[in-house]
Design an enzyme around this catalytic site. Structure first.
Site, PDB file in Angstrom:
ATOM      1  N   LYS A 175      71.799 -23.294 -48.174  1.00  0.00           N
ATOM      2  CA  LYS A 175      70.882 -24.207 -48.259  1.00  0.00           C
ATOM      3  C   LYS A 175      70.973 -25.631 -47.120  1.00  0.00           C
ATOM      4  O   LYS A 175      72.136 -26.210 -47.547  1.00  0.00           O
ATOM      5  CB  LYS A 175      70.629 -24.882 -49.760  1.00  0.00           C
ATOM      6  N   GLU A 250      83.132 -32.151 -49.217  1.00  0.00           N
ATOM      7  CA  GLU A 250      83.447 -33.019 -48.117  1.00  0.00           C
ATOM      8  C   GLU A 250      82.490 -34.101 -48.092  1.00  0.00           C
ATOM      9  O   GLU A 250      81.212 -34.013 -47.653  1.00  0.00           O
ATOM     10  CB  GLU A 250      83.207 -32.088 -46.861  1.00  0.00           C
ATOM     11  N   CYS A 284      80.684 -38.139 -40.270  1.00  0.00           N
ATOM     12  CA  CYS A 284      81.268 -38.574 -41.254  1.00  0.00           C
ATOM     13  C   CYS A 284      82.498 -39.210 -40.716  1.00  0.00           C
ATOM     14  O   CYS A 284      83.099 -40.166 -41.371  1.00  0.00           O
ATOM     15  CB  CYS A 284      81.655 -37.476 -42.130  1.00  0.00           C
ATOM     16  N   GLU A 385      79.706 -47.170 -46.685  1.00  0.00           N
ATOM     17  CA  GLU A 385      79.341 -46.104 -45.466  1.00  0.00           C
ATOM     18  C   GLU A 385      77.932 -46.449 -44.927  1.00  0.00           C
ATOM     19  O   GLU A 385      77.075 -46.383 -46.028  1.00  0.00           O
ATOM     20  CB  GLU A 385      79.410 -44.694 -45.913  1.00  0.00           C
TER      21      GLU A 385
HETATM   22  P1  NAD Z   1      73.056 -35.797 -49.003  1.00  0.00           P
HETATM   23  O1  NAD Z   1      74.418 -35.990 -49.738  1.00  0.00           O
HETATM   24  O2  NAD Z   1      71.769 -36.816 -48.915  1.00  0.00           O
HETATM   25  O3  NAD Z   1      72.579 -34.370 -48.703  1.00  0.00           O
HETATM   26  C1  NAD Z   1      73.503 -33.380 -48.427  1.00  0.00           C
HETATM   27  C2  NAD Z   1      72.833 -31.916 -48.637  1.00  0.00           C
HETATM   28  O4  NAD Z   1      72.819 -32.006 -50.383  1.00  0.00           O
HETATM   29  C3  NAD Z   1      71.415 -31.806 -48.243  1.00  0.00           C
HETATM   30  O5  NAD Z   1      71.162 -30.498 -48.048  1.00  0.00           O
HETATM   31  C4  NAD Z   1      70.591 -32.274 -49.368  1.00  0.00           C
HETATM   32  O6  NAD Z   1      69.277 -31.448 -49.480  1.00  0.00           O
HETATM   33  C5  NAD Z   1      71.336 -31.726 -50.702  1.00  0.00           C
HETATM   34  N1  NAD Z   1      71.024 -32.565 -51.926  1.00  0.00           N
HETATM   35  C6  NAD Z   1      70.642 -33.728 -52.130  1.00  0.00           C
HETATM   36  N2  NAD Z   1      70.576 -34.022 -53.403  1.00  0.00           N
HETATM   37  C7  NAD Z   1      71.123 -33.068 -54.032  1.00  0.00           C
HETATM   38  C8  NAD Z   1      70.943 -32.631 -55.632  1.00  0.00           C
HETATM   39  N3  NAD Z   1      70.731 -33.545 -56.252  1.00  0.00           N
HETATM   40  N4  NAD Z   1      71.542 -31.466 -55.885  1.00  0.00           N
HETATM   41  C9  NAD Z   1      71.889 -30.580 -54.838  1.00  0.00           C
HETATM   42  N5  NAD Z   1      71.852 -30.836 -53.548  1.00  0.00           N
HETATM   43  C10 NAD Z   1      71.183 -32.045 -53.099  1.00  0.00           C
HETATM   44  O7  NAD Z   1      73.873 -36.195 -47.302  1.00  0.00           O
HETATM   45  P2  NAD Z   1      73.081 -36.230 -46.068  1.00  0.00           P
HETATM   46  O8  NAD Z   1      72.210 -37.465 -45.871  1.00  0.00           O
HETATM   47  O9  NAD Z   1      72.495 -35.009 -45.639  1.00  0.00           O
HETATM   48  O10 NAD Z   1      74.588 -36.279 -45.046  1.00  0.00           O
HETATM   49  C11 NAD Z   1      75.091 -37.598 -44.740  1.00  0.00           C
HETATM   50  C12 NAD Z   1      76.173 -37.735 -45.659  1.00  0.00           C
HETATM   51  O11 NAD Z   1      77.223 -36.880 -45.573  1.00  0.00           O
HETATM   52  C13 NAD Z   1      77.017 -38.914 -45.352  1.00  0.00           C
HETATM   53  O12 NAD Z   1      77.736 -39.471 -46.523  1.00  0.00           O
HETATM   54  C14 NAD Z   1      78.405 -38.243 -44.440  1.00  0.00           C
HETATM   55  O13 NAD Z   1      79.478 -38.918 -44.527  1.00  0.00           O
HETATM   56  C15 NAD Z   1      78.397 -36.910 -45.100  1.00  0.00           C
HETATM   57  N6  NAD Z   1      79.355 -35.956 -44.164  1.00  0.00           N
HETATM   58  C16 NAD Z   1      80.288 -35.598 -44.535  1.00  0.00           C
HETATM   59  C17 NAD Z   1      81.060 -34.798 -43.785  1.00  0.00           C
HETATM   60  C18 NAD Z   1      82.497 -34.329 -43.967  1.00  0.00           C
HETATM   61  O14 NAD Z   1      83.034 -33.097 -43.540  1.00  0.00           O
HETATM   62  N7  NAD Z   1      83.476 -35.077 -44.777  1.00  0.00           N
HETATM   63  C19 NAD Z   1      80.503 -33.998 -42.799  1.00  0.00           C
HETATM   64  C20 NAD Z   1      79.198 -34.491 -42.346  1.00  0.00           C
HETATM   65  C21 NAD Z   1      78.676 -35.276 -43.137  1.00  0.00           C
END
Ligand code: NAD
Length: 494
Positions: A175, A250, A284, A385
């Site tokens: 997804k 992650e 990230c 962040e």
């Molecule tokens: P997000 O947590 O909003 O979304 C991530 C994914 O989760 C998306 O596909 C979203 O649709 C899904 N999602 C959202 N709510 C959900 C729920 N309640 N249940 C199941 N799935 C759900 O994050 P984002 O805005 O897409 O990305 C930014 C964040 O990702 C930042 O905090 C960044 O640091 C982190 N990030 C971490 C890494 C790493 O490897 N540590 C890499 C890239 C991004």
């Protein structure tokens, strides 16, 4: 008319059950619809999981070197398609084209690297404490893997998960983030073209609540591999707990660079520019905090400010542009909100801080690269962040204080030090508690053959990439073969 893309279930591109779609728009020009994607729900999730469950019966028995050959071929196809996929990525995500190329390159690198594991996946053979007995450990796949991914690395992050899962013999339901489904469609299409059998890889698009939630709650899913915010990661972790689903997380970062007096200052400034404003700060691993020793503080802040003012913000397909837009309105609002908090808390705004307007800027989510100096450890923008081009700079008096300040974070993804002193470099490498550490580089720039991930609120102990990814997508089985013809009892004195 923008092109309509479908879900990929059981080897076919199919419309969602509810027959509705959503638009994927270019954040640098919101008039441009990049594509139209399926608004899916639980029914599509169930169909994808059913297909993956059925396909697992055969796929787990395909010899690992053969599975890996298909992955290798997928890597070759990605090489041929790199420019097209990178261009599509810049259109849907906004980052500059050379960074999108790098994102596709990560998918290529992980394909080639992990394909090699198809012929290794080493276990251990050990002597037994008993005569005429052989013993070894082997990896076994888990089954259906659910993958939930963010928008900032729209092909690299899905590939870090999907590729090792497949080589280990699992099947997959992916997804992607709603902001960047196109890059996942391109990636899955490539795997299908490489010959991955039907049902082994499946893609279902839509929001977290419509698709992510039913996916992680489904009893036939054996592991949820999630990359995204710590807030959602916590929800995923709790959803997996009741039936002991594996869960690899992650999450966020607040990554710190330490600059010491011996550092080559121009090099540190170049590193800071790339680490803080590359990918519009939406990594990230972005360098969101810099701690500078008092002896070079003033000089460093001045030089960095001067260089930051020269960065060109604009459309990522324009080769003269250094920094693209924020991903969407809510991320832009979030960035501006933190800039307001930074000012209110007494941070010294040395450059940026405003939304860009006029001309092409009116069509997208453009923000000036922003630097706050004289930040203290009590301030909100030091701690939280932001995930945008907003950098906080603070001063330290010594290496020890610099390390203490680098460690002063809820997160523990990446950190770096600029110094020409080898003792300082090794001390910081040992004492900064993060999953990734750099010397004389910014906090970004990981390569796929070393483990990727972080400590504290960044992760739950797993690592992506490297051979460590195999530990996420396989389970160990210890096998004992007794050829003595007698009942031998381990640990029992006779
Ligand atoms: P997000 O947590 O909003 O979304 C991530 C994914 O989760 C998306 O596909 C979203 O649709 C899904 N999602 C959202 N709510 C959900 C729920 N309640 N249940 C199941 N799935 C759900 O994050 P984002 O805005 O897409 O990305 C930014 C964040 O990702 C930042 O905090 C960044 O640091 C982190 N990030 C971490 C890494 C790493 O490897 N540590 C890499 C890239 C991004």
């Amino acid at each position: 008319m923008p092109q309509a893309y479908k879900n990929f279930i059981n080897g076919e591109w199919v419309a969602s059950q509810r027959g509705e779609t959503f638009e994927d728009r270019n954040p640098a020009n919101t008039d441009e619809v990049v594509g139209v994607f399926q608004k899916s729900d639980q029914r599509d999730v169930n169909a994808a999981i059913e297909a993956a469950k059925e396909a697992y019966k055969k796929w787990r028995l395909v010899p690992a070197p053969r599975r890996a050959e298909l992955i290798y071929y997928a890597g070759q196809l990605l090489v041929k398609r790199k420019e097209d996929y990178a261009t599509a990525m810049t259109r849907e995500m906004g980052k500059v084209l050379k960074e999108s190329r790098g994102d596709v390159e990560e998918a290529i690198d992980i394909s080639y690297f992990t394909a090699g594991e198809g012929r290794r996946m080493y276990g251990q053979t050990t002597p037994s404490g008993l005569p005429n007995k052989f013993q070894m450990s082997i990896r076994q796949p888990l089954g259906v893997c659910a993958m939930i991914t963010p928008w900032n690395f729209p092909m690299a992050i899905p590939s870090w998960k999907v590729i090792p899962a497949l080589v280990c013999g699992n099947t997959v339901v992916l997804k992607p983030a709603t902001e960047t489904p196109m890059s996942s469609v391109n990636f899955i299409q490539t795997l299908a073209d490489a010959g991955i059998p039907k049902g082994v890889i499946n893609l279902v698009t839509s929001t977290g609540s419509q698709v992510g939630t039913p996916l992680m709650n489904h009893p036939d899913v054996k592991i949820v591999s999630f990359t995204g915010s710590s807030e959602v990661g916590s929800i995923v972790s709790k959803a997996c707990a009741p039936d002991f689903k594996h869960c690899s997380l992650e999450m966020g970062g607040k990554n710190c660079m330490v600059v010491m007096p011996s550092a080559k200052l121009d090099l540190a400034v170049d590193g800071a520019l790339w680490g803080a404003f590359g990918t519009t700060g939406q990594r990230c691993t972005a360098t969101s905090r810099i701690v500078v020793h008092k002896d070079v503080y003033k000089q460093f802040v001045e030089k960095l400010t001067e260089c930051t003012k020269k960065l060109k913000v604009g459309h990522g397909l324009d080769p003269t542009v250094d920094m693209g837009p924020a991903i969407n309105q809510s991320q832009l609002d979030n960035d501006l909100r933190y800039i307001g908090i930074g000012k209110k808390d007494g941070g010294r705004l040395v450059t940026g801080g405003e939304r860009l307007t006029g001309g092409i800027y009116d069509k997208g989510y453009f923000l000036q690269p922003t630097i706050f100096a004289d930040i203290t450890q009590q301030m909100t923008i030091w701690k939280e962040e932001i995930f945008g081009p907003v950098l906080s700079i603070a001063m330290c008096e010594s290496l020890e204080q610099g390390i203490e300040m680098a460690n002063d974070s809820a997160y523990g993804l990446s950190a770096s030090i600029y110094t020409q002193d080898i003792n300082e470099a090794f001390s910081a490498m040992r004492d900064v508690y993060t999953g990734i550490f750099y010397v004389n580089s910014p906090t970004i720039g990981a390569e796929v053959h070393l483990p990727f991930g972080g400590t504290k609120a960044t992760g739950n102990g797993h690592r992506e990439a490297g051979i460590q990814a195999l530990d996420v997508f396989s389970e160990w089985k210890s096998c004992y073969i007794d050829f003595s013809g007698t009942l031998q009892k381990a640990q029992i004195d006779e």
